[in-house]
Design a protein around this motif. Structure first.
Motif, mmCIF file in Angstrom:
data_model
loop_
_atom_site.group_PDB
_atom_site.id
_atom_site.type_symbol
_atom_site.label_atom_id
_atom_site.label_comp_id
_atom_site.label_asym_id
_atom_site.label_seq_id
_atom_site.Cartn_x
_atom_site.Cartn_y
_atom_site.Cartn_z
ATOM 1 N N PRO A 167 0.828 -1.210 0.000
ATOM 2 C CA PRO A 167 0.000 0.000 0.000
ATOM 3 C C PRO A 167 0.862 1.260 0.000
ATOM 4 C CG PRO A 167 0.079 -0.938 2.195
ATOM 5 C CD PRO A 167 0.817 -1.894 1.282
ATOM 6 N N ALA A 168 0.256 2.353 -0.394
ATOM 7 C CA ALA A 168 0.967 3.629 -0.407
ATOM 8 C C ALA A 168 1.203 4.102 1.018
ATOM 9 C CB ALA A 168 0.151 4.664 -1.162
ATOM 10 N N LYS A 169 2.294 4.812 1.212
ATOM 11 C CA LYS A 169 2.561 5.430 2.502
ATOM 12 C C LYS A 169 1.540 6.538 2.738
ATOM 13 C CE LYS A 169 6.739 6.740 3.134
ATOM 14 N NZ LYS A 169 8.116 7.226 2.967
ATOM 15 N N ARG A 170 1.247 6.812 3.996
ATOM 16 C CA ARG A 170 0.300 7.885 4.304
ATOM 17 C C ARG A 170 0.922 9.255 4.046
ATOM 18 N NH1 ARG A 170 -3.521 7.822 9.390
ATOM 19 N NH2 ARG A 170 -4.132 6.029 8.168
ATOM 20 N N TYR A 171 2.191 9.404 4.376
ATOM 21 C CA TYR A 171 2.900 10.668 4.163
ATOM 22 C C TYR A 171 4.109 10.414 3.272
ATOM 23 C CZ TYR A 171 0.197 12.473 8.054
ATOM 24 O OH TYR A 171 -0.830 12.855 8.866
ATOM 25 N N GLY A 172 4.327 11.287 2.311
ATOM 26 C CA GLY A 172 5.493 11.152 1.457
ATOM 27 C C GLY A 172 5.189 10.392 0.185
ATOM 28 N N TRP A 173 6.254 9.908 -0.456
ATOM 29 C CA TRP A 173 6.148 9.207 -1.732
ATOM 30 C C TRP A 173 6.627 7.782 -1.554
ATOM 31 C CZ3 TRP A 173 8.839 6.497 -5.392
ATOM 32 C CH2 TRP A 173 8.320 6.484 -6.680
ATOM 33 N N GLY A 174 5.929 6.834 -2.131
ATOM 34 C CA GLY A 174 6.391 5.455 -2.102
ATOM 35 C C GLY A 174 5.411 4.516 -1.435
ATOM 36 N N TRP A 175 5.939 3.393 -0.978
ATOM 37 C CA TRP A 175 5.112 2.323 -0.450
ATOM 38 C C TRP A 175 5.482 2.027 0.987
ATOM 39 C CZ3 TRP A 175 7.938 2.202 -4.951
ATOM 40 C CH2 TRP A 175 7.195 2.345 -6.115
ATOM 41 N N GLY A 176 4.503 1.487 1.715
ATOM 42 C CA GLY A 176 4.725 1.097 3.101
ATOM 43 C C GLY A 176 4.999 -0.392 3.210
ATOM 44 N N LEU A 177 4.800 -0.921 4.396
ATOM 45 C CA LEU A 177 4.991 -2.355 4.619
ATOM 46 C C LEU A 177 3.951 -3.148 3.839
ATOM 47 C CD1 LEU A 177 5.766 -2.455 8.433
ATOM 48 C CD2 LEU A 177 7.341 -2.880 6.546
ATOM 49 N N PRO A 178 4.260 -4.381 3.488
ATOM 50 C CA PRO A 178 3.331 -5.196 2.704
ATOM 51 C C PRO A 178 1.991 -5.407 3.414
ATOM 52 C CG PRO A 178 5.494 -6.226 2.766
ATOM 53 C CD PRO A 178 5.528 -5.087 3.732
ATOM 54 N N TRP B 222 2.875 11.781 -4.239
ATOM 55 C CA TRP B 222 3.112 12.451 -2.971
ATOM 56 C C TRP B 222 1.806 12.506 -2.189
ATOM 57 C CZ3 TRP B 222 7.571 13.454 -0.762
ATOM 58 C CH2 TRP B 222 7.561 14.190 0.403
ATOM 59 N N ARG B 223 1.861 12.125 -0.908
ATOM 60 C CA ARG B 223 0.663 12.119 -0.063
ATOM 61 C C ARG B 223 0.915 12.963 1.181
ATOM 62 N NH1 ARG B 223 -2.329 7.830 -2.233
ATOM 63 N NH2 ARG B 223 -1.018 6.470 -3.489
ATOM 64 N N TRP B 224 -0.151 13.604 1.644
ATOM 65 C CA TRP B 224 -0.062 14.489 2.799
ATOM 66 C C TRP B 224 -0.891 14.001 3.971
ATOM 67 C CZ3 TRP B 224 3.561 18.023 3.004
ATOM 68 C CH2 TRP B 224 4.094 18.498 1.826
ATOM 69 N N GLY B 225 -1.254 12.755 4.020
ATOM 70 C CA GLY B 225 -2.021 12.234 5.154
ATOM 71 C C GLY B 225 -3.342 11.673 4.712
ATOM 72 N N LYS B 226 -4.399 12.400 4.951
ATOM 73 C CA LYS B 226 -5.753 11.912 4.635
ATOM 74 C C LYS B 226 -5.949 11.818 3.140
ATOM 75 C CE LYS B 226 -7.723 13.881 8.772
ATOM 76 N NZ LYS B 226 -8.678 14.822 9.325
ATOM 77 N N ASP B 227 -6.525 10.699 2.719
ATOM 78 C CA ASP B 227 -6.865 10.491 1.301
ATOM 79 C C ASP B 227 -8.282 10.040 1.188
ATOM 80 O OD1 ASP B 227 -4.845 11.288 -0.343
ATOM 81 O OD2 ASP B 227 -3.920 9.329 -0.518
#
Length: 82
Positions: A10-21, A77-82
């Motif tokens: 999944p996408a990270k909540r903040y920033g660019w890229g991916w989080g843990l599987p 790029w993500r800033w938190g809430k989506d």
């Protein structure tokens, strides 16, 4: 049944890229990456073959990024809430 695709990463909540599987497939990819990274230090000892080790690490990082790009949420790029 949902039309939303299921992502391994999944996408990270903040920033660019991916989080843990978020699936077993993603965890398997991450475990394989960790095992291949560790194996590289035995196959290409850093004191004897630093260039080969560097190339190997760059290659497996590229492979991990490619898998995340194909099987993960679209990066932006993500800033938190989506």
């Amino acid at each position: 049944m949902s039309d939303r695709p299921t992502y391994w990463f999944p996408a990270k909540r903040y920033g660019w890229g991916w989080g843990l599987p978020s699936s077993w497939q993603g965890w398997l990819v991450l475990a394989a990456f960790a095992a291949l990274s560790a194996a590289g230090f035995f196959v290409f000892p850093p004191k004897e073959k630093p260039g080969a080790l560097f190339a190997y690490v760059v290659a497996i990082i590229g492979l991990l990024i490619a898998i995340c790009w194909l099987k993960g949420a679209p990066p932006r790029w993500r800033w938190g809430k989506d």
